[in-house]
Write a protein that holds these residues in place. Sequence first.
Motif, PDB file in Angstrom:
ATOM      1  N   ALA A 336       0.818  -1.218   0.000  1.00 42.38           N
ATOM      2  CA  ALA A 336       0.000   0.000   0.000  1.00 42.38           C
ATOM      3  C   ALA A 336       0.839   1.250   0.000  1.00 42.38           C
ATOM      4  CB  ALA A 336      -0.933  -0.016   1.210  1.00 42.38           C
ATOM      5  N   ALA A 337       1.915   1.230   0.749  1.00 36.44           N
ATOM      6  CA  ALA A 337       2.813   2.389   0.801  1.00 36.44           C
ATOM      7  C   ALA A 337       3.499   2.608  -0.539  1.00 36.44           C
ATOM      8  CB  ALA A 337       3.837   2.189   1.898  1.00 36.44           C
ATOM      9  N   ALA A 338       3.865   1.546  -1.228  1.00 36.70           N
ATOM     10  CA  ALA A 338       4.528   1.664  -2.529  1.00 36.70           C
ATOM     11  C   ALA A 338       3.584   2.199  -3.587  1.00 36.70           C
ATOM     12  CB  ALA A 338       5.077   0.302  -2.964  1.00 36.70           C
ATOM     13  N   ALA A 339       2.314   1.851  -3.486  1.00 32.86           N
ATOM     14  CA  ALA A 339       1.326   2.316  -4.448  1.00 32.86           C
ATOM     15  C   ALA A 339       1.064   3.811  -4.304  1.00 32.86           C
ATOM     16  CB  ALA A 339       0.023   1.555  -4.289  1.00 32.86           C
ATOM     17  N   MET A 340       1.197   4.349  -3.109  1.00 31.63           N
ATOM     18  CA  MET A 340       0.992   5.782  -2.889  1.00 31.63           C
ATOM     19  C   MET A 340       2.204   6.544  -3.436  1.00 31.63           C
ATOM     20  SD  MET A 340      -0.613   5.707   0.958  1.00 31.63           S
ATOM     21  CE  MET A 340      -0.664   7.512   0.992  1.00 31.63           C
TER      22      MET A 340
END
Length: 340
Positions: A336-340
């Motif tokens: 999720a952090a990488a997608a942001m």
Amino acid sequence: LKSVAILAQVILAQATCSSAETGLKAKAVVSVSHMTPMGGRTRSARRCAWLFLGVAVLLSLARDRGNREDFQHTQAFAAGPFGTLFSQTRNAGLVAKQSVADFKNPVRTVSDTISAFYKEYPQPPVLPMYRSFLVDFMTNTHLTIVDVRFKYDAVFALGAVTYYNGLMGSYDKLTAGVGASEKIFNAFCKALDMDPAQVTADAEAVRAYAKATPPGTILTHMEGTAAAPDKRIADAFSGIGSSLYGTSFSIGLFTVMEGCGVAINKENVEEWTKALKVTSSKAASDLDTYKQNKNKLRMAEEMIREIEIREKKKLAERLETKAKALAAKAAEKVAAAAAM
């Protein structure tokens, strides 16, 4: 007598009433010939009444005389030899009854010993699988010790220690307690009025003697043709034959045989018990009981170990599942952090 007196009074009263009625009729009737029969009946009734009263008085006097004679006979009996014997017997019976009520049995009961054990070792409770064997061993040892024929010796101490260690050897591993088995043994000895330190020291002395002495030499010591170097062991060998032979003596003998390298079988047990002048059948029976109890405990301990292994596997599986779940959540957060 009361009945006779009452009857006499009734007749006398009837006679009086009849006399009064006769007097009234005498005033109304002129002819004397009619009065005479009534007066005669009245006098007859009065004579009967006085007769009954006389009989009652005589019977009363006779009763009083009989009571006085009975009292005199009782006094004469009490003053005579039979009366004295009766009085002494009665008094002795009263004293014996009071003595029985006040008597206290000096011999301790099995329940007293078990209660003393739980006072010495109140907590934590003994595991159920060991409790029955421990109480049975304590009961048998108690019954041996309270017998007047029993004599404590070093072989008995070795048998008691060996039997206890054979039953409770794995106790500390199962309870994860440091020194729990030793504390139970101390409470066991104190409940039986034995000194744990002395029992342990005597047992170790015989064990060391058995390991350092050849079987043939031990047999000569048992037979009495030669004396054992330790007085405690010599006294034990010489006294076992005249003492009460119990389970602990048998286990002590088997431990001595094992210590010097002698196989424990029927033939050897018969030879060694003969040297001690005891019956081999009792020793063989004790050996069978000892082996059966050890096998039962071994099976129970194996079952507990299997349960522990199974529980540890389940715990490991739960921890592994939990770890995988945490890893998955962490991976989701990273994604999720990488997608942001």
